[in-house]
Design a protein around this motif. Structure first.
Motif, PDB file in Angstrom:
ATOM      1  N   PHE A 169       0.801  -1.212   0.000  1.00  0.00           N
ATOM      2  CA  PHE A 169       0.000   0.000   0.000  1.00  0.00           C
ATOM      3  C   PHE A 169       0.841   1.272   0.000  1.00  0.00           C
ATOM      4  CE2 PHE A 169      -2.735  -3.259   1.959  1.00  0.00           C
ATOM      5  CZ  PHE A 169      -3.695  -3.298   0.962  1.00  0.00           C
ATOM      6  N   SER A 170       2.146   1.155   0.188  1.00  0.00           N
ATOM      7  CA  SER A 170       3.014   2.332   0.086  1.00  0.00           C
ATOM      8  C   SER A 170       3.718   2.375  -1.269  1.00  0.00           C
ATOM      9  CB  SER A 170       4.054   2.332   1.215  1.00  0.00           C
ATOM     10  OG  SER A 170       4.934   1.220   1.091  1.00  0.00           O
ATOM     11  N   ALA A 171       3.274   1.540  -2.197  1.00  0.00           N
ATOM     12  CA  ALA A 171       3.928   1.451  -3.508  1.00  0.00           C
ATOM     13  C   ALA A 171       2.974   1.846  -4.628  1.00  0.00           C
ATOM     14  CB  ALA A 171       4.440   0.028  -3.732  1.00  0.00           C
ATOM     15  N   ARG A 172       2.142   2.859  -4.378  1.00  0.00           N
ATOM     16  CA  ARG A 172       1.158   3.261  -5.368  1.00  0.00           C
ATOM     17  C   ARG A 172       1.786   3.652  -6.694  1.00  0.00           C
ATOM     18  NH1 ARG A 172      -2.573   8.359  -4.189  1.00  0.00           N
ATOM     19  NH2 ARG A 172      -2.623   7.352  -2.151  1.00  0.00           N
ATOM     20  N   LEU A 173       2.915   4.364  -6.649  1.00  0.00           N
ATOM     21  CA  LEU A 173       3.564   4.787  -7.894  1.00  0.00           C
ATOM     22  C   LEU A 173       4.112   3.595  -8.662  1.00  0.00           C
ATOM     23  CD1 LEU A 173       5.416   8.041  -6.789  1.00  0.00           C
ATOM     24  CD2 LEU A 173       3.333   7.843  -8.144  1.00  0.00           C
ATOM     25  N   VAL A 174       4.606   2.588  -7.942  1.00  0.00           N
ATOM     26  CA  VAL A 174       5.082   1.376  -8.614  1.00  0.00           C
ATOM     27  C   VAL A 174       3.928   0.696  -9.335  1.00  0.00           C
ATOM     28  CG1 VAL A 174       6.098  -0.903  -8.285  1.00  0.00           C
ATOM     29  CG2 VAL A 174       6.969   1.049  -6.980  1.00  0.00           C
ATOM     30  N   LEU A 175       2.795   0.590  -8.666  1.00  0.00           N
ATOM     31  CA  LEU A 175       1.621  -0.013  -9.298  1.00  0.00           C
ATOM     32  C   LEU A 175       1.189   0.774 -10.521  1.00  0.00           C
ATOM     33  CD1 LEU A 175      -0.529  -0.939  -6.172  1.00  0.00           C
ATOM     34  CD2 LEU A 175       0.511  -2.536  -7.779  1.00  0.00           C
ATOM     35  N   HIS A 176       1.263   2.090 -10.414  1.00  0.00           N
ATOM     36  CA  HIS A 176       0.840   2.938 -11.529  1.00  0.00           C
ATOM     37  C   HIS A 176       1.766   2.796 -12.727  1.00  0.00           C
ATOM     38  CE1 HIS A 176      -0.676   6.348 -13.771  1.00  0.00           C
ATOM     39  NE2 HIS A 176       0.528   6.893 -13.757  1.00  0.00           N
ATOM     40  N   HIS A 177       3.075   2.906 -12.500  1.00  0.00           N
ATOM     41  CA  HIS A 177       4.021   2.929 -13.608  1.00  0.00           C
ATOM     42  C   HIS A 177       4.309   1.540 -14.168  1.00  0.00           C
ATOM     43  CE1 HIS A 177       4.720   7.181 -13.339  1.00  0.00           C
ATOM     44  NE2 HIS A 177       5.087   7.102 -12.070  1.00  0.00           N
ATOM     45  N   CYS A 178       4.290   0.534 -13.314  1.00  0.00           N
ATOM     46  CA  CYS A 178       4.656  -0.813 -13.776  1.00  0.00           C
ATOM     47  C   CYS A 178       3.462  -1.670 -14.168  1.00  0.00           C
ATOM     48  CB  CYS A 178       5.469  -1.536 -12.694  1.00  0.00           C
ATOM     49  SG  CYS A 178       7.048  -0.771 -12.325  1.00  0.00           S
ATOM     50  N   PHE A 179       2.317  -1.424 -13.529  1.00  0.00           N
ATOM     51  CA  PHE A 179       1.172  -2.298 -13.760  1.00  0.00           C
ATOM     52  C   PHE A 179      -0.061  -1.559 -14.250  1.00  0.00           C
ATOM     53  CE2 PHE A 179       3.819  -4.221 -10.420  1.00  0.00           C
ATOM     54  CZ  PHE A 179       4.111  -5.432 -11.022  1.00  0.00           C
ATOM     55  N   GLY A 180       0.055  -0.236 -14.440  1.00  0.00           N
ATOM     56  CA  GLY A 180      -1.063   0.535 -14.955  1.00  0.00           C
ATOM     57  C   GLY A 180      -2.249   0.629 -14.020  1.00  0.00           C
ATOM     58  N   GLN A 181      -2.014   0.440 -12.729  1.00  0.00           N
ATOM     59  CA  GLN A 181      -3.078   0.488 -11.732  1.00  0.00           C
ATOM     60  C   GLN A 181      -2.916   1.762 -10.919  1.00  0.00           C
ATOM     61  OE1 GLN A 181      -5.529  -2.043 -11.264  1.00  0.00           O
ATOM     62  NE2 GLN A 181      -6.498  -0.492  -9.980  1.00  0.00           N
ATOM     63  N   SER A 182      -3.846   2.692 -11.088  1.00  0.00           N
ATOM     64  CA  SER A 182      -3.679   3.997 -10.448  1.00  0.00           C
ATOM     65  C   SER A 182      -4.357   4.101  -9.091  1.00  0.00           C
ATOM     66  CB  SER A 182      -4.228   5.110 -11.360  1.00  0.00           C
ATOM     67  OG  SER A 182      -5.598   4.874 -11.667  1.00  0.00           O
ATOM     68  N   GLU A 183      -5.373   3.274  -8.831  1.00  0.00           N
ATOM     69  CA  GLU A 183      -6.118   3.353  -7.582  1.00  0.00           C
ATOM     70  C   GLU A 183      -6.132   2.011  -6.868  1.00  0.00           C
ATOM     71  OE1 GLU A 183      -7.384   6.003  -6.181  1.00  0.00           O
ATOM     72  OE2 GLU A 183      -6.825   7.339  -7.823  1.00  0.00           O
ATOM     73  N   MET A 184      -6.012   2.080  -5.539  1.00  0.00           N
ATOM     74  CA  MET A 184      -6.198   0.900  -4.717  1.00  0.00           C
ATOM     75  C   MET A 184      -7.693   0.688  -4.500  1.00  0.00           C
ATOM     76  SD  MET A 184      -3.441  -0.655  -3.675  1.00  0.00           S
ATOM     77  CE  MET A 184      -1.663  -0.409  -3.539  1.00  0.00           C
ATOM     78  N   THR A 185      -8.156  -0.512  -4.712  1.00  0.00           N
ATOM     79  CA  THR A 185      -9.570  -0.814  -4.531  1.00  0.00           C
ATOM     80  C   THR A 185      -9.754  -1.804  -3.381  1.00  0.00           C
ATOM     81  OG1 THR A 185      -9.547  -2.708  -6.043  1.00  0.00           O
ATOM     82  CG2 THR A 185      -9.924  -0.523  -7.007  1.00  0.00           C
ATOM     83  N   GLU A 186     -10.978  -1.907  -2.895  1.00  0.00           N
ATOM     84  CA  GLU A 186     -11.261  -2.869  -1.842  1.00  0.00           C
ATOM     85  C   GLU A 186     -11.039  -4.295  -2.325  1.00  0.00           C
ATOM     86  OE1 GLU A 186     -15.148  -2.128  -0.357  1.00  0.00           O
ATOM     87  OE2 GLU A 186     -14.577  -0.269   0.673  1.00  0.00           O
ATOM     88  N   GLN A 187     -11.300  -4.547  -3.603  1.00  0.00           N
ATOM     89  CA  GLN A 187     -11.054  -5.881  -4.141  1.00  0.00           C
ATOM     90  C   GLN A 187      -9.568  -6.209  -4.121  1.00  0.00           C
ATOM     91  OE1 GLN A 187     -13.488  -8.228  -5.188  1.00  0.00           O
ATOM     92  NE2 GLN A 187     -11.642  -9.476  -4.911  1.00  0.00           N
ATOM     93  N   MET A 188      -8.707  -5.215  -4.458  1.00  0.00           N
ATOM     94  CA  MET A 188      -7.261  -5.420  -4.386  1.00  0.00           C
ATOM     95  C   MET A 188      -6.830  -5.686  -2.951  1.00  0.00           C
ATOM     96  SD  MET A 188      -5.890  -2.487  -7.005  1.00  0.00           S
ATOM     97  CE  MET A 188      -4.161  -2.881  -6.688  1.00  0.00           C
ATOM     98  N   ARG A 189      -7.423  -4.961  -2.018  1.00  0.00           N
ATOM     99  CA  ARG A 189      -7.118  -5.185  -0.594  1.00  0.00           C
ATOM    100  C   ARG A 189      -7.433  -6.619  -0.197  1.00  0.00           C
ATOM    101  NH1 ARG A 189     -11.537  -2.695   2.924  1.00  0.00           N
ATOM    102  NH2 ARG A 189     -12.543  -4.509   1.986  1.00  0.00           N
ATOM    103  N   ASP A 190      -8.631  -7.078  -0.576  1.00  0.00           N
ATOM    104  CA  ASP A 190      -9.051  -8.431  -0.193  1.00  0.00           C
ATOM    105  C   ASP A 190      -8.207  -9.494  -0.887  1.00  0.00           C
ATOM    106  OD1 ASP A 190     -10.969  -7.197   1.344  1.00  0.00           O
ATOM    107  OD2 ASP A 190     -12.594  -7.527  -0.092  1.00  0.00           O
ATOM    108  N   ASP A 191      -7.909  -9.282  -2.167  1.00  0.00           N
ATOM    109  CA  ASP A 191      -7.068 -10.237  -2.898  1.00  0.00           C
ATOM    110  C   ASP A 191      -5.676 -10.305  -2.287  1.00  0.00           C
ATOM    111  OD1 ASP A 191      -9.156 -10.768  -4.601  1.00  0.00           O
ATOM    112  OD2 ASP A 191      -8.392  -9.533  -6.257  1.00  0.00           O
ATOM    113  N   TYR A 192      -5.149  -9.139  -1.892  1.00  0.00           N
ATOM    114  CA  TYR A 192      -3.815  -9.124  -1.307  1.00  0.00           C
ATOM    115  C   TYR A 192      -3.813  -9.799   0.066  1.00  0.00           C
ATOM    116  CZ  TYR A 192       0.801  -7.618   0.115  1.00  0.00           C
ATOM    117  OH  TYR A 192       2.116  -7.619   0.543  1.00  0.00           O
TER     118      TYR A 192
END
Length: 211
Positions: A169-192
């Motif tokens: 959850f402290s790697a938002r920029l990594v998710l954005h630049h490497c995986f094209g994911q700009s927002e953390m969602t509740e589904q991502m939270r649960d999957d993680y």
């Protein structure tokens, strides 16, 4: 879990704390300017000195609000009549939920321990880190005695859980630049949370469950 009250229900002190939290969440940062705080809260930044002494005092109050929730929740969980492995699953999900709501939390904790006066750093450790480590020691020992857990170092386990929860959850920029994911969602939270439990629990259990 985000237990913050609606801003309309908060007093001025709590409004400042909640505004600081929002700034850090939205900006993915562990710092803020008093002018930004004033704009976000709608309050005069001079109130920071009145309520907290200085900006560091505000940061400590924010840390107290967020970390106290983790410690209190862990204490309540230990008192429940649940098997040790179920308690750990509930706790790890709760920690991941907390870092989802407050992604700045571990970075703020480390910054305050590093930058505060020695007596303040010691108090932070005594109030939050030691109780969590002690709770892990009790929980792991309970599981070992019941034949569920391998004996492991509770201090190292603390870093395993915290590191796993914080890093995602402290790697938002990594998710954005490497995986094209700009927002953390509740589904991502649960999957993680599911993923983290699938990694951590088999290493702790004496006989990991078969799929």
């Amino acid at each position: 879990m985000n237990n913050a009250a609606p801003e309309s229900e908060l007093n001025a002190r709590d409004q400042l704390i909640e505004a600081a939290s929002q700034i850090m969440r939205d900006g993915d940062q562990v710092d803020l300017s008093l002018s930004e705080l004033s704009l976000r809260s709608g309050l005069n930044s001079a109130l920071v000195k009145y309520y907290f002494g200085n900006k560091q005092g505000l940061m400590l109050a924010l840390l107290e609000r967020d970390m106290r929730n983790i410690v209190n929740s862990l204490d309540a969980l230990l008192a429940k009549n649940l098997p040790p492995d179920e308690k750990l699953r509930v706790h790890i999900r709760a920690v991941i939920g907390t870092y989802f709501s407050f992604p700045y939390l571990n970075r703020l904790l480390m910054r305050m321990v590093r930058d505060a006066a020695p007596e303040v750093s010691r108090k932070i450790a005594d109030d939050y880190l030691v109780p969590i480590s002690n709770a892990y020691e009790r929980l792991i020992e309970e599981g070992v005695q019941q034949g569920l857990f391998r004996p492991i170092d509770p201090g190292l386990f603390y870093f395993t859980v915290t590191g796993a929860a914080d890093r995602f959850f402290s790697a938002r920029l990594v998710l954005h630049h490497c995986f094209g994911q700009s927002e953390m969602t509740e589904q991502m939270r649960d999957d993680y949370a599911d993923h983290t439990l699938d990694i951590i629990m088999p290493g702790l259990l004496v006989s990991p469950p078969s799929n």
